[in-house]
Each structure stands twice: as C-alpha cells, then as structure tokens.
Write an enzyme that holds these catalytic residues in place. Structure first.
Site, mmCIF file in Angstrom:
data_model
loop_
_atom_site.group_PDB
_atom_site.id
_atom_site.type_symbol
_atom_site.label_atom_id
_atom_site.label_comp_id
_atom_site.label_asym_id
_atom_site.label_seq_id
_atom_site.Cartn_x
_atom_site.Cartn_y
_atom_site.Cartn_z
ATOM 1 N N THR A 69 0.816 -1.215 0.000
ATOM 2 C CA THR A 69 0.000 0.000 0.000
ATOM 3 C C THR A 69 0.847 1.261 0.000
ATOM 4 O O THR A 69 0.465 2.267 -0.596
ATOM 5 C CB THR A 69 -0.914 0.012 1.241
ATOM 6 N N ASP A 74 1.039 -6.180 -4.631
ATOM 7 C CA ASP A 74 0.145 -6.147 -3.473
ATOM 8 C C ASP A 74 0.572 -7.399 -2.694
ATOM 9 O O ASP A 74 0.715 -8.475 -3.273
ATOM 10 C CB ASP A 74 -1.308 -6.263 -3.957
ATOM 11 N N SER A 75 0.793 -7.285 -1.416
ATOM 12 C CA SER A 75 1.365 -8.432 -0.701
ATOM 13 C C SER A 75 0.431 -9.627 -0.637
ATOM 14 O O SER A 75 0.875 -10.737 -0.337
ATOM 15 C CB SER A 75 1.823 -8.039 0.709
ATOM 16 N N SER A 76 -0.840 -9.403 -0.949
ATOM 17 C CA SER A 76 -1.748 -10.546 -1.062
ATOM 18 C C SER A 76 -1.288 -11.470 -2.173
ATOM 19 O O SER A 76 -1.614 -12.654 -2.197
ATOM 20 C CB SER A 76 -3.177 -10.080 -1.400
ATOM 21 N N THR A 100 0.991 -4.624 4.082
ATOM 22 C CA THR A 100 0.701 -5.084 5.433
ATOM 23 C C THR A 100 -0.029 -6.415 5.461
ATOM 24 O O THR A 100 0.024 -7.134 6.448
ATOM 25 C CB THR A 100 -0.184 -4.052 6.175
ATOM 26 N N ASP A 101 -0.707 -6.743 4.363
ATOM 27 C CA ASP A 101 -1.523 -7.963 4.362
ATOM 28 C C ASP A 101 -0.742 -9.233 4.665
ATOM 29 O O ASP A 101 -1.237 -10.095 5.384
ATOM 30 C CB ASP A 101 -2.249 -8.114 3.021
#
Lengths: 376, 376, 376, 376
Positions: free
Chosen positions: C19, C85-87, C117-118
């Site tokens: 993010t 995106d860390s997802s 952060t995910d």
C-alpha cells in the site's frame, strides 16, 4: 520419618478499616468494628473451618484452604480501633500501623494490611520508607465494594494478598488489587469507580495473579536484610502538595510556603517545567529554599519523569528545587516526610537522600544510548 | 456553468508557541519567532507551493494539498508575540487568544491554535468557557518534538488539526493529538514523554483520524448558535488547586484560602471524600464557604466522579463544598475562573451554574437503572 | 586531523510493493512502478536534496537529513519487478527478496524492506528463518495508507525503519510500524483499518520510537555471528493451516492432509486442545503422522501458549502432534516450511528442531516457580 | 396489603461442562459429574442455605443471597450428561442445549449456560442463530480455573451471569466473563492463560459489572418478540474454515472444497484480500461457487472488516465470494451452518440472508460522511 504434609505459614492481617469492611449507614458507607473476622470465618474461600477446628486454633485465628503450593496459610486479624475510612487516616495512624509491624515482625512470615482505597497509595508509600531493613512481604489491599455485599472484589483481593504474603518473600511494601501486585510507593488510585482502581504508571507490576501467581523477580527490589528490621515512626507533617497552574498567584505560593511548612511537592508541567517569566513566583520559591524549605519538583502527568529538557525546567533548578524523577505525588510526599524527620541529618545530606533511589520509588535511567549488544 | 472544482475553506492558525516551533538553545528548547510559517512552506505535506503561486496567495498564506474531501484548506499563520513555552502562559494570554478568535471569527471557517503541551489542557478548558455561542471548530494542537526535527509528531498533528478545523463543523474547543480529537475541557496531559500525551478519561474522543477521519457525532456537543459568537475575556485569577493528603495541616489550608482567594478546586479522595474527623480542617473550609469562597469538590483520581457514597463524602457537602462531578482539575479551574468573573451574577446563581453542565465538561448520569429496553 | 563530521551509513531499501506505494486505479488501490524513489526525493523529511547534490550522489541514491545521533543515512531504493500487493506474494517472492539480501549483504550496514501489510507478518516470519547467521538489522515496514496521500502513515513508518536499520545493530528480521519495532516472527496483523495494525502478542516490542528511539536490549535476540551470513531460499510449499472447530468433518481433515501435504499448523483451542472423543478425527491425524506428515499444535488464541493442562490436550500428543508453544500461525507456517525443506535432516532431527527455539519465535518458560530472590 | 418483599426470579443453569467444574485427573483436568450443584450449595456467595431451607426449596434448587435490586434469584442446575470439555463439543451438543432452552423457555425468566472456554465463542455464536424470536436473556459463562480451586474466576463469573440473566431483559445470547457481558456472536477467545480471556473486537461490550452492573442499552440488540420463541436445531455440518497464506496450494484448496463441503469461511488478508495473480486458486474457488458452495470472505485480522478497497479484494467478488463484513470466524461459521441448513430457501435467498445482519453479528456502516450535526 519426614513430615510430608503441608507447610504452615503465618500471616498477620492488620485491619485498619476501609470499604472492604463497611456497611451501609444513614450518611453512607462506614466501617463496623468486630465484624470482619466473624464474617470471614463463614466464607469457605477464606477460611477452612474443618481444618481450624481439627487443629484447635483459637477463635480469632483463621486458615485458608490448602494452597496449590501445598501450604496452609494461617492468619490472624488484628483489628485497629477505631476502624477508619481511609480518608480519615493521618500520619499518627501510619505510626500505629508500623509499630504493630515492628511488634509482630518476628512472629509472622508475612503481613497483610486491610485499608481503604482512598489513601491506600499514601499509606503504602509512607510505610515503604518507614520500614527500614524490610526482609518480609507486606501487602496492602482492600476493595471498592464491601466484602459483605453479594458481588464484591474484596474476597478475591484479600485471598490474593494472603497467598502472596504467605508464600513469597518479596521484601517490599506492596499493594495488591485486581489480580496485580504493585510496588507500594509506585501506585496511585486512578479510577474511583472501577475494580481496576490502581495503576503503577512508571513501573511494571511486581506480580500477576490469574491462573497462576507469577512474580516478576527482575523487578522486585533487592533489600539489605543483614540489619534488623525497624520502623521509623516520626514522619514530618509539615509538608504539602502545590499544583502549578497558569496564573497562580505569588501570594498563594507565599502563603503556602510559610512556616511551619518544611517541604513541598511542586506539581509542575510535563517534564518538570514551571513559568520562567514569573519573577514574583520564582522569588517566593527562592526565598523558601533559602529558608531551607525543600521544593521537590514532580510532574503533574500520570506517566513520565522530570528531566532537564526545556529552558523553563532550568528556572526551577536555578531557585533550588530538587528533581523528583518519576515519583508519584504520594511517594514524593512520603519521602519528604521521612527525610525531613531525620533530625540527625544535615541539610546537604537531606538533599542528597532526596535525589537518591531509596526504596525503588524513582527510576534511574542510564545516560548513554547503546548502539548494539556488544556495549552491554 | 457549475464550478466543479474543489471548495476553498479558510482556517486561521494562531501560533502561541510551544514545542512544535522550538529550537535547541543553551538552556534547553525555546521558541523562535518568525520561523514556523517559512518552514511550513517548504514541507510539501503542509503546503502546496505550486497551487499557492498559481493562485497568487500572499506570502503568509499557505494551502494544504487537495484533501480527500476535495477541499483546499487555505490557512494563515498568525504568530503571537512573544511566542511562549506554554509553561509561561497566563490568563492574559488566554484573553489575547480569545480576542483574536473574536476579531477573526467571521473571516474564517475554522481555527487551529498552536500551543505547548504543558498547559494545553488548561488553555483548551479555559477557552471552552470563554467562547460563548461558538458555532465553528476550534482545534488546539502542538507536539512533543519540534516540527524542525527529523522525527517529530508536529507535522501529523498540525495536518490533522487543519483538516478537521477546515472540513467539519464541530462547534467546540477541541484538542487534537496523535490521531485523536478530544473535547478540550475533558483532556489532561497524562504522559510527559510519549507521542500519545493526552487522555480524555471520562469521555470518549470526538473523532479518530487514521485511515479515515471518523467523527463520533453522538458525542459532539450541540451548541446554541442562534446568538452571535462572543468571548468573555476577564477570567478571575483568584483561584487555586488544593490537594488533600493524609495529615494536611489546617494552617496550610487556612493560609491557602485567605483573601484574595475566591474559589478553589479541592482535590479529594476517590468519589469525593475528605477527612470527616478533622474538625480543624472542616472548620477552615466552613469559614471559607461562609466568606463566599467557592469550594469545588473534584476527585484526585484520573477517572471517576464525585458522588455521595461515603459518610466522609457527606462532610464536605455539610461545609458547603459543591460537587464537581467528573471534571478534570483543568476544567474545574477554568470553570471557577469563568463563573467567578461574572460580577453580575449573585452568589446563588454562581453556585447553580457551577453545578450545571455548561460546555460538556461534566457528565450527568441518569438516576434509575433500566431493567429492559421497553424502559427507554 | 580527526574527521569530526557525521558518520555515513548505508541502508538498502528493497521495495517489494505494498500500500505504501499504491495509487487509486479502476478496481481499487494497486502498485505503480518507478514512482516511489522519485516521490521520496521531493519529501524533505525523507531526503536531503541539498546534501545529495553537494555529495554528488547518483540519481537513485537518497539521504536522510542529519539524524540526532549525528549520522547520515544514505539509502538506495531497489525496486523489485513487478511490484506486488502483498496478497499476491508467494514463497518465490521470499526467495527473491532473500537473494537480494545475500547479494548486497556486505555492501550495506542495514536493510529495509517495503512490503504490503496484508502478508508482512508472513514474510517477516519466513525471512527470519531463511536468513542464517544474521548479524545486521533487517526491518520490514509499510503503511495502511499510500505515501502519496495527504494524510498517511507511510512517511513516519519508513523514516523510523531507516533510522533503526541505519543506526542500531539489532541482528534480527524485524517489523516496524506505528512507532514500535517488533521481532518479525512474533507479529500478526490485528487490525485491518487502524494505523496501529500489528501486535506481538507473546513478546514485548524490541524498541519504541517516539520522542527518542529506545531499544529493549534485554529482549533483542543474541545471534551467532561468527559464521558467514547466508540465505536458505528453498522453502517447502507443501504446508497449510487447519483450524479446528466443533463438528469439523473427518473427511475434510483427511482431504487436507493428503499428499502432497507434508506439514500442517493445527490451530487448536485454548492451550492446545482438540476433541478427544472424535475417534475418526484422531485416526486421520494419526495416519498422517505415521506417514511422517508433521502436525504442529498451535493455539487459535491471539495470546497464549500450548501447554499440557487438559486431558483433551493429551490426545493430540498421543497421535504424534508436536507442541508449537506460543508461536503465531505465521511463524509456525514459516518454521514448518523451513525445516521441512532441509532434505539432509532425518525425521527425528526435524521434529527436534521444530520443538526448539531457533530465532526467538517461541517462548521457553522455566519449570519451577521461584519462592524468593535467593533462588535466582 | 402490598407485598413489599423481594421479587423472586427463576433462572435455569444448563451445565454442559467446562473447566469451571473440572477436577485434576491423571491425564489432566477433566469434568466430574454430579459435583457442581452440591459444591455450590456450600458457597455462601452463590447460595443462601438459610433462605432455601425456610422456603423449602427442593434439593437441586439453589438461591442467591438477596441482590442489590432486592431480587431473589432462584436457580436450578440442569446437568447434561456426559459433561464435556468444550473441545469435545459438536453440533449435536448445540442441538441438545437449544432443545433444553425451548423445553424450559416459559418456566424461567433467564438462562445461564455453563461451558468450557475453548469453544464457548463457537457455541454462543451458534445459539445466537439457532434461537429464533428470543425475548429473554441467555448468558454463557465459565472459567479459566475450576470453581473448586482456592483462587478461581468461576465464582465471580457464575454470580455475574446469574445476576444479569435474572434481573435484566437483554434478549440476546450473551457471553459473560471477567466483569463484562458481550454479544455472543461477537466474541472470540483471545487469551489462553488470562482471566480476561475473551474479546469482542468489533463491538463494545453490552454491559459492565464492577461496582454496579451498567448496561449499554444503545448497543443491545432489539429483537422481534411478537412471535413465539423457537429453536432451529439442524445445523449444517458441511462447513469449514480455510486460512489463506502465501503459496497455498491450489490442490489443498480443491481438496478442501470437495463434496460434501457446502460452505466455507475463507480467512483472507486485511480488508478481505486474496491473491489476484493465482489463476489456479481463483479457478478452484470459482468452480466451487458454480457448484453452489458458499464462500464467505472474512478477514484474518482480529479487528476490522471486509471492504472493497484493493484490486486484490475485487478478485474474490469476481469468483462469487460473499463479503462477511466484520464477523468473527466463529460467527461466520455459525451463520453458514444456520443458513445452509434452511432447505426451504433457494440459493439466492441464502446468499441474501448471508449478507444481512441477522442477530447483530455484522456491523453495517453508513456510506456518506457527515460534515456537521445538521445532517443527522
């Protein structure tokens, strides 16, 4: 052969009063004498009547059910007279309590003091100084709701205090409340209406009593137990707390510092700041310190410490105020009373003692920052 | 056709001083004049220089980058002289600030007041009374570390304050710190060394500013905005705070209550208790109330309220003390100063106003307990 | 003569995405390549452009303003491609990051990894095992709001991470967020919408960065730095997390444990309990352990540890589950992946390593209770 | 004349087992039948034996001492057989409990369910759905330490639950623990070793029981009590919880979703994100939803809600997952079981019900931000 049975330990419970033993009267809650011990005898979680009868204990001796540590905590209620709402306690009452501690020190393994929550932090702080060379556990406790009420925190607080005083050697004056044991000279009453009434804002608790009782041994104060326990009963009553606020009158300050005042806790802003542009105010403080009135600089803030960061903090040092570190107002007041009563010490020695950490009441922080573990 | 662009709002920033704008000097941190506005212009998160130049704003006018709400917050720094460490602020400074608010009230949509953290709660409390018929947002803020330092909380606090003052109509004097907006007359500084320096112990925050800014509208004070905004600048300085402690000298109390003292906040124990067995003490308090010195009974505890529970609480009512509910000492002092300065009110009217909730500074609790929802 | 100027330290910032560097697109927030370094150059709190130009740094090299410790932290952004995106991150991405760490280990004093952060807690846990013989500081950070937004937590998080990585030798994989530094294999994301997004439920933070940066050195892991730093990149992907719940189908468990599954984290109740009356369930678990599928018993509870208290906890040991102590699911998963990838270890050795505290990921509690300080 | 005496209320206590009634056995703590009621009779804080004998209550009927509200809470212990460690409870046990509630609904004013803490949140969530048209108070409680131990939280928890169930009409399935009453479908067990074991992360507590019992009526769920209370006992057991983690095998997901699986709670990252670059994974999820397997998207984070913010959140919606708001995994699982068992509803109706707030288990947030009070 070996006695494999439980170990017996003896705890003295000094009942000074407090909500824990109060009943509803016309004007509100008030203490009732000669009621507590009888009531406790009928509470199975606080008294094992079968064991007491088998052991032929005297009437005023109670005993807890067997503890997890396989100990029998036998306790006696010593009720002071009159029982007091702690709002009504004075330095004479502190002397009275400490003399009982001295009188019974050798006979008991640990001590519990029942006390009202209103001034419990003051008494705990005072006793922490008045008790010299303490080598046994002293735990103050009480409750927000009388122990005679249906729902109350008194039973659990008293039980926890007894178990700690009887089973652990924590050579400090402590305060036990709502599952936590605190250093007595570090607490303040933070909540007038909650079971979680106390806080030790600048030091972690000494112990936690939930599923198990776990002691934070690294925080417990290490005492000098080679000398004999004694109590110092003559506290100096010519002390006070003065809170600085914007626009405070120099006349007020002057009046407050008049004889017989010998020492005050000055509750300053933030990290120990006071006005530096109030000549009239600083003059009164200076005149006082010149008269050898001690001014102990403590912060109004719940958490934090007096440190020299601001130009406004310097002005207080300039007029002779002594930094009070991160002491609570209760501890600062007690320390002042204690040291100012030591008539054999000279002025310089008193100021020195005030700056030192005598009973764990002040945090001393190392000066240089470590960069890495090798510097340990 | 329709102007689809961002809405422009104007915020006045009154810079009174405080750590936020301090630099390191010989004796410690101290304010430096004429530095802040220039520095903010070079901080892209607090000033959009391109937009400012395109719009041909005057030099002392700054503008935030476009907000999520599609608003342009244009703000002017009005720097008071001299800039003050808030430890040095007096009631005259409060008058000075409020006159600026009155002077510029119509020209701006919202107001931010930069202030030191040491007495920010006192000023916020005072202004909450001094401002009458407030219909716009006033936000006090500051920081624990100067905005010129590499790591500091000043930038985020100022930005949050500007965004709230410019975009929401919260007709109260508020305090913004570390992502939370509080009612100004409900806060106290609780931590001298943390970014999370303030607490509103008896009322939840008015707003939270993290991923989004969320306002707790049900908590926001509903003001009377039909009358024109005005400020009451003459606060009564003959007030003080006296903390009760065990053994307090009656002589100290007597000296403290002497003329010119007109009203005091008596910091009592727990739910408003003081010694009931100290005739000498109660006598001094009674003599004072007979002389029409107001005694406002507030608790020493961070959280909680003065309520009549104990016999020891009744003794204070008997000598004429007025219950101060759950007010902080800062709010109680400000309320006293405000009401005691209303020379046109009679004694009875003053006592009545002191017991009423004027600006959301006191919680009023309903008397009967509800058994079920039907009773709502 | 002596060079009295600031010390220069070099930090490598590996930007994986997250993010912190996202922009609003049609379907929601998504990363944008080649934008972050340029944007940081225009943020005075993260880049001292004057100093950079004077020192003639290359374009992609940034430098913080001078720190309190008189250090110049020079950092380079190494942007991975694609930014994620860390997802969307997988174990291959972990390998990619660790290879960069290995490649640049000698050239830099410390490392910061920008990450969403995910799954930051998963990556931090994984890297804590993959990095062997770590002797420098590695700090993962990110934010809940993009650094391009007006109000965001990215600036402060990145700044804190850089200052810690550059100035302190904390030889661990850490995670820095909202003023606190945590051990990377002890954190979990607890709040999807707050700036205070992470928690280290079973271990205190390693450091706090508010007014000052204070390191809790007694908590910092003491590593073996005599051997050369290396990374283990081949993590075993045949792992999973299975949460027990009332009535869980044995068929579901059987399907979950089928090849190629080699090890699972079984999220059990309370202190490590699972049904003892479900023969069908226990049979599936037993068959799995007999097939040498590792079953690591961890608690579903945020805080707490697996200990043998209940008869229902014993049933899991009986079928061969290994107690996972107080590990988070992220750490347990990473540890499984790591150990199960060590093809040179035999089955017994693997089980032994799983029970040991390798990187501070598990708390080992002393067995006997201390009665007093003399037992220290 | 008027009967001025205390009001009698009747509470049914369904004892399912749990630590509260356990004793130490060879393999650890385990429940012991026919012991609790007898033990409670000897606890003066939970049974007024004098009053019971005077009133000639049957042996298995107990009565609390008179409450502050002047009520006599008469309660009967209905012990299920076998008593269970809650780790051993299944959906059949939920049906058993709910049938007892239905059977005795008219005879009692309120209900307390004794239960182990390990799966109390699951049972509370399940019962909140299974109970339809609930118009009385149902409180689940238990303890971390058996009520037979010297120090334990069982006595206080049971007492609080009885007082609330007997004296207040809170028409919800609640959970009472450590002085707080929570909505049953909002809690999760967060601490395996503390008395403060539960948390309601996305909703404030319904009540607090310290000095007084104070109910937050504005939070209490308003139920439809015009229809007759009934229980829905046939929960669908073909459900499960699948936690996403980096690198999760598509094969694992496929196996997990195989028949007979009818619905799963997918524990995703942050605000409801899952990999958008894993075609294999998304394909398995899509095939499942096409087979009418329900996929409920809930966050792994303790606090927070699934909202559409990121591109990676959209990918789950695209494959047919239903947003689960801020439900706990326990509530999500229970809701799935409940709705999927309603064979009379069509697929669309089921999906619609899943998205609606049926029992206060989900927070619905208003879409537009308010600028000022006038918009209320």
């Amino acid at each position: 052969g070996d006695y494999k049975g439980p170990v017996q330990v003896r705890v003295l419970v000094i009942n000074t009063g407090g909500t824990i033993g109060m009943v509803e009267e016309e004007k509100g809650l008030a203490p009732e004498a000669n009621k507590l011990a009888k009531a406790l005898k009928k509470m199975p979680m606080l008294h094992d009547d079968v064991y007491a009868k088998e052991s032929r204990f005297p009437d005023e001796t109670l005993v807890l059910p067997l503890s997890k540590q396989n100990k029998r905590i036998i306790y006696t209620i010593l009720e002071l007279s009159p029982l007091l709402d702690s709002s009504n306690m004075t330095t004479d009452d502190w002397a009275k309590i400490s003399k009982k501690l001295e009188q019974y020190y050798e006979q008991y393994d640990g001590f519990v003091i029942l006390h009202g929550t209103d001034t419990m932090a003051y008494t705990a702080s005072a006793l922490s100084f008045m008790c010299e060379n303490l080598g046994k556990t002293i735990v103050l406790t009480g409750s927000q709701v009388p122990i005679y009420e249906l729902r109350n925190d008194g039973r659990a607080n008293l039980l926890g205090a007894l178990l700690i005083a009887g089973q652990f050697v924590i050579p400090e004056v402590c305060l036990y409340f709502y599952n936590k044991l605190y250093r007595g000279n570090r607490v303040t009453k933070v909540d007038a209406g909650s079971f979680d009434a106390f806080s030790s804002p600048n030091l972690p608790p000494l112990a936690n009593a939930e599923v198990d009782i776990t002691i934070n041994w690294e925080t417990v104060w290490r005492a000098d137990t080679t000398q004999k326990f004694r109590v110092h009963t003559t506290m100096n009553g010519n002390v006070g707390v003065l809170r600085i606020f914007p626009g405070i009158n120099a006349a007020t300050v002057k009046a407050f510092l008049q004889p017989p005042m010998e020492g005050i806790v000055l509750e300053t802003y933030g990290t120990g700041n006071a006005p530096s542009n109030r000549e009239d105010l600083l003059l009164e403080l200076k005149k006082a310190t010149e008269r050898k009135v001690v001014i102990l600089n403590c912060t109004q803030c719940l958490r934090g410490s007096v440190v020299a960061v601001y130009e406004t903090g310097q002005s207080l040092s300039d007029v002779g105020a002594i930094p009070g570190g991160d002491m609570t107002p209760e501890a600062a007041l007690a320390k002042l009373s204690y040291i100012l009563s030591k008539r054999d010490l000279c002025w310089e020695e008193k100021k020195k003692m005030l700056s030192e950490n005598l009973r764990g009441e002040m945090t001393v922080v190392p000066r240089e920052a470590k960069i890495c573990l090798k510097d340990t």
